[in-house]
Motif scaffolding. Structure first.
Motif, PDB file in Angstrom:
ATOM      1  N   ASP A 101       0.835  -1.208   0.000  1.00 24.11           N
ATOM      2  CA  ASP A 101       0.000   0.000   0.000  1.00 24.11           C
ATOM      3  C   ASP A 101       0.866   1.252   0.000  1.00 24.11           C
ATOM      4  O   ASP A 101       0.641   2.188  -0.781  1.00 24.11           O
ATOM      5  CB  ASP A 101      -0.913   0.014   1.235  1.00 24.11           C
ATOM      6  N   VAL A 102       1.861   1.272   0.884  1.00 26.43           N
ATOM      7  CA  VAL A 102       2.749   2.434   0.984  1.00 26.43           C
ATOM      8  C   VAL A 102       3.587   2.576  -0.279  1.00 26.43           C
ATOM      9  O   VAL A 102       3.732   3.679  -0.828  1.00 26.43           O
ATOM     10  CB  VAL A 102       3.667   2.319   2.213  1.00 26.43           C
ATOM     11  N   LEU A 103       4.119   1.465  -0.766  1.00 26.96           N
ATOM     12  CA  LEU A 103       4.956   1.507  -1.966  1.00 26.96           C
ATOM     13  C   LEU A 103       4.166   2.012  -3.167  1.00 26.96           C
ATOM     14  O   LEU A 103       4.683   2.801  -3.974  1.00 26.96           O
ATOM     15  CB  LEU A 103       5.499   0.100  -2.255  1.00 26.96           C
ATOM     16  N   ARG A 104       2.908   1.609  -3.277  1.00 27.93           N
ATOM     17  CA  ARG A 104       2.069   2.063  -4.379  1.00 27.93           C
ATOM     18  C   ARG A 104       1.923   3.586  -4.348  1.00 27.93           C
ATOM     19  O   ARG A 104       2.007   4.253  -5.382  1.00 27.93           O
ATOM     20  CB  ARG A 104       0.698   1.398  -4.306  1.00 27.93           C
ATOM     21  N   ASP A 105       1.728   4.133  -3.159  1.00 26.60           N
ATOM     22  CA  ASP A 105       1.604   5.587  -3.034  1.00 26.60           C
ATOM     23  C   ASP A 105       2.901   6.282  -3.413  1.00 26.60           C
ATOM     24  O   ASP A 105       2.897   7.307  -4.108  1.00 26.60           O
ATOM     25  CB  ASP A 105       1.226   5.969  -1.601  1.00 26.60           C
ATOM     26  N   LEU A 106       4.038   5.752  -2.963  1.00 20.72           N
ATOM     27  CA  LEU A 106       5.319   6.376  -3.242  1.00 20.72           C
ATOM     28  C   LEU A 106       5.666   6.299  -4.722  1.00 20.72           C
ATOM     29  O   LEU A 106       6.187   7.261  -5.305  1.00 20.72           O
ATOM     30  CB  LEU A 106       6.420   5.725  -2.405  1.00 20.72           C
ATOM     31  N   LEU A 112      10.435   8.060  -6.426  1.00 22.91           N
ATOM     32  CA  LEU A 112      10.925   7.103  -5.442  1.00 22.91           C
ATOM     33  C   LEU A 112      12.453   7.008  -5.463  1.00 22.91           C
ATOM     34  O   LEU A 112      13.106   7.085  -4.421  1.00 22.91           O
ATOM     35  CB  LEU A 112      10.310   5.734  -5.703  1.00 22.91           C
ATOM     36  N   SER A 113      13.044   6.851  -6.650  1.00 18.91           N
ATOM     37  CA  SER A 113      14.491   6.656  -6.747  1.00 18.91           C
ATOM     38  C   SER A 113      15.253   7.907  -6.333  1.00 18.91           C
ATOM     39  O   SER A 113      16.236   7.835  -5.589  1.00 18.91           O
ATOM     40  CB  SER A 113      14.874   6.258  -8.175  1.00 18.91           C
ATOM     41  N   ARG A 114      14.790   9.064  -6.799  1.00 19.05           N
ATOM     42  CA  ARG A 114      15.506  10.304  -6.475  1.00 19.05           C
ATOM     43  C   ARG A 114      15.413  10.620  -4.988  1.00 19.05           C
ATOM     44  O   ARG A 114      16.379  11.083  -4.387  1.00 19.05           O
ATOM     45  CB  ARG A 114      14.955  11.470  -7.303  1.00 19.05           C
ATOM     46  N   ARG A 115      14.265  10.367  -4.390  1.00 22.46           N
ATOM     47  CA  ARG A 115      14.141  10.602  -2.956  1.00 22.46           C
ATOM     48  C   ARG A 115      15.037   9.632  -2.185  1.00 22.46           C
ATOM     49  O   ARG A 115      15.679  10.018  -1.209  1.00 22.46           O
ATOM     50  CB  ARG A 115      12.687  10.465  -2.513  1.00 22.46           C
ATOM     51  N   ALA A 168      15.370  -3.994  -0.063  1.00 23.03           N
ATOM     52  CA  ALA A 168      14.804  -3.932  -1.411  1.00 23.03           C
ATOM     53  C   ALA A 168      15.112  -2.593  -2.072  1.00 23.03           C
ATOM     54  O   ALA A 168      15.439  -2.538  -3.270  1.00 23.03           O
ATOM     55  CB  ALA A 168      13.291  -4.161  -1.354  1.00 23.03           C
ATOM     56  N   MET A 169      15.016  -1.502  -1.306  1.00 20.26           N
ATOM     57  CA  MET A 169      15.325  -0.183  -1.856  1.00 20.26           C
ATOM     58  C   MET A 169      16.792  -0.080  -2.239  1.00 20.26           C
ATOM     59  O   MET A 169      17.148   0.496  -3.273  1.00 20.26           O
ATOM     60  CB  MET A 169      14.947   0.903  -0.851  1.00 20.26           C
ATOM     61  N   VAL A 180      11.200  -2.479  -7.890  1.00 21.31           N
ATOM     62  CA  VAL A 180      11.394  -2.635  -6.459  1.00 21.31           C
ATOM     63  C   VAL A 180      10.359  -3.584  -5.859  1.00 21.31           C
ATOM     64  O   VAL A 180      10.631  -4.307  -4.901  1.00 21.31           O
ATOM     65  CB  VAL A 180      11.368  -1.260  -5.751  1.00 21.31           C
ATOM     66  N   GLY A 181       9.157  -3.612  -6.463  1.00 23.75           N
ATOM     67  CA  GLY A 181       8.125  -4.521  -5.964  1.00 23.75           C
ATOM     68  C   GLY A 181       8.515  -5.978  -6.106  1.00 23.75           C
ATOM     69  O   GLY A 181       8.202  -6.805  -5.241  1.00 23.75           O
ATOM     70  N   ASP A 182       9.224  -6.300  -7.196  1.00 21.81           N
ATOM     71  CA  ASP A 182       9.675  -7.683  -7.394  1.00 21.81           C
ATOM     72  C   ASP A 182      10.709  -8.073  -6.334  1.00 21.81           C
ATOM     73  O   ASP A 182      10.686  -9.187  -5.799  1.00 21.81           O
ATOM     74  CB  ASP A 182      10.291  -7.843  -8.785  1.00 21.81           C
ATOM     75  N   VAL A 183      11.640  -7.145  -6.059  1.00 19.85           N
ATOM     76  CA  VAL A 183      12.662  -7.411  -5.044  1.00 19.85           C
ATOM     77  C   VAL A 183      12.001  -7.593  -3.681  1.00 19.85           C
ATOM     78  O   VAL A 183      12.360  -8.484  -2.904  1.00 19.85           O
ATOM     79  CB  VAL A 183      13.692  -6.271  -4.995  1.00 19.85           C
ATOM     80  N   LEU A 184      11.027  -6.755  -3.406  1.00 18.24           N
ATOM     81  CA  LEU A 184      10.332  -6.821  -2.119  1.00 18.24           C
ATOM     82  C   LEU A 184       9.578  -8.134  -1.963  1.00 18.24           C
ATOM     83  O   LEU A 184       9.606  -8.755  -0.887  1.00 18.24           O
ATOM     84  CB  LEU A 184       9.374  -5.632  -2.009  1.00 18.24           C
ATOM     85  N   ASP A 185       8.927  -8.580  -3.026  1.00 18.46           N
ATOM     86  CA  ASP A 185       8.194  -9.846  -2.966  1.00 18.46           C
ATOM     87  C   ASP A 185       9.149 -11.008  -2.690  1.00 18.46           C
ATOM     88  O   ASP A 185       8.834 -11.912  -1.900  1.00 18.46           O
ATOM     89  CB  ASP A 185       7.447 -10.091  -4.278  1.00 18.46           C
TER      90      ASP A 185
END
Length: 209
Positions: A101-106, A112-115, A168-169, A180-185
């Motif tokens: 949920d949080v990752l989807r918002d970010l 995401l990468s620059r931050r 993952a980040m 990043v979602g794939d790494v997180l999974d």
């Protein structure tokens, strides 16, 4: 300067709040990238977002939280997930849903990468990120402990999920082409399976404490 309309209908008022928060985080990130996070002021962020300084402090306690795009709604939503999740849903599954949920918002913000790069290069931002993350983990652990009745297991699940996000980040930064979602999974799968099934401490050995 833009003035928030507190008399607006709830739907419109919430939409305006989301838009104002998004404008502040976007301005904070842009200015931090241009000038360096230590050289940005709340006044500059507010002016760039076309809101008053008073409005800024309605959303963030200090500039670092604006640069980090910290949103208390994420924590509130996560706590609600723990309260409303079906009894048969495993705690790690609930944490996986919360993180996505949080990752989807970010990701929807497109920065995401620059931050992430900015945070990793700033000891001050890292410090504030760790402080806020620890506070979130304490509240999430307490909520999960209430659900499963095991404080140790609850704290381990929440803290390892947080570690999985950080790893993952970092790996995504090294290989941006891999989502990043794939790494997180994959990280959550390893946690679920046990990262070291061969672990076998000597029960008769000296622990040293």
């Amino acid at each position: 300067m833009e003035i928030e309309d507190d008399a607006a209908p709830p739907g419109r008022r919430e939409r305006k709040k989301r838009e104002t928060r998004a404008a502040l985080t976007a301005a904070a990130l842009r200015l931090a990238l241009e000038k360096g996070p230590d050289n940005v002021t709340v006044e500059e962020i507010s002016e760039a977002a076309d809101v008053s300084v008073r409005t800024f402090f309605n959303y963030f306690s200090h500039k670092e939280h604006a640069i980090l795009a910290r949103n208390p709604e994420h924590l509130a939503s996560a706590l609600e997930r723990f309260r409303s999740a079906p009894a048969e849903q495993s705690p790690l599954t609930v944490m996986w849903l919360i993180v996505h949920d949080v990752l989807r918002d970010l990701i929807s913000e497109g920065e995401l990468s620059r931050r992430g790069e900015l945070i990793m290069g700033s000891p001050n931002l890292l410090y504030h990120l760790m402080l806020s993350s620890f506070d979130d983990e304490r509240q999430l652990s307490a909520a999960l402990a209430e659900r499963i009745g095991d404080p140790l297991r609850a704290m381990l699940i929440v803290s390892t999920a947080g570690a999985a996000c950080r790893v993952a980040m970092e790996l995504h930064k090294q290989a941006p082409d891999r989502p990043v979602g794939d790494v997180l999974d994959r990280a959550f799968q390893l946690l679920a399976q046990g990262i070291d099934p061969a672990f076998a401490p000597d029960p008769d050995g000296q622990k040293g404490f």
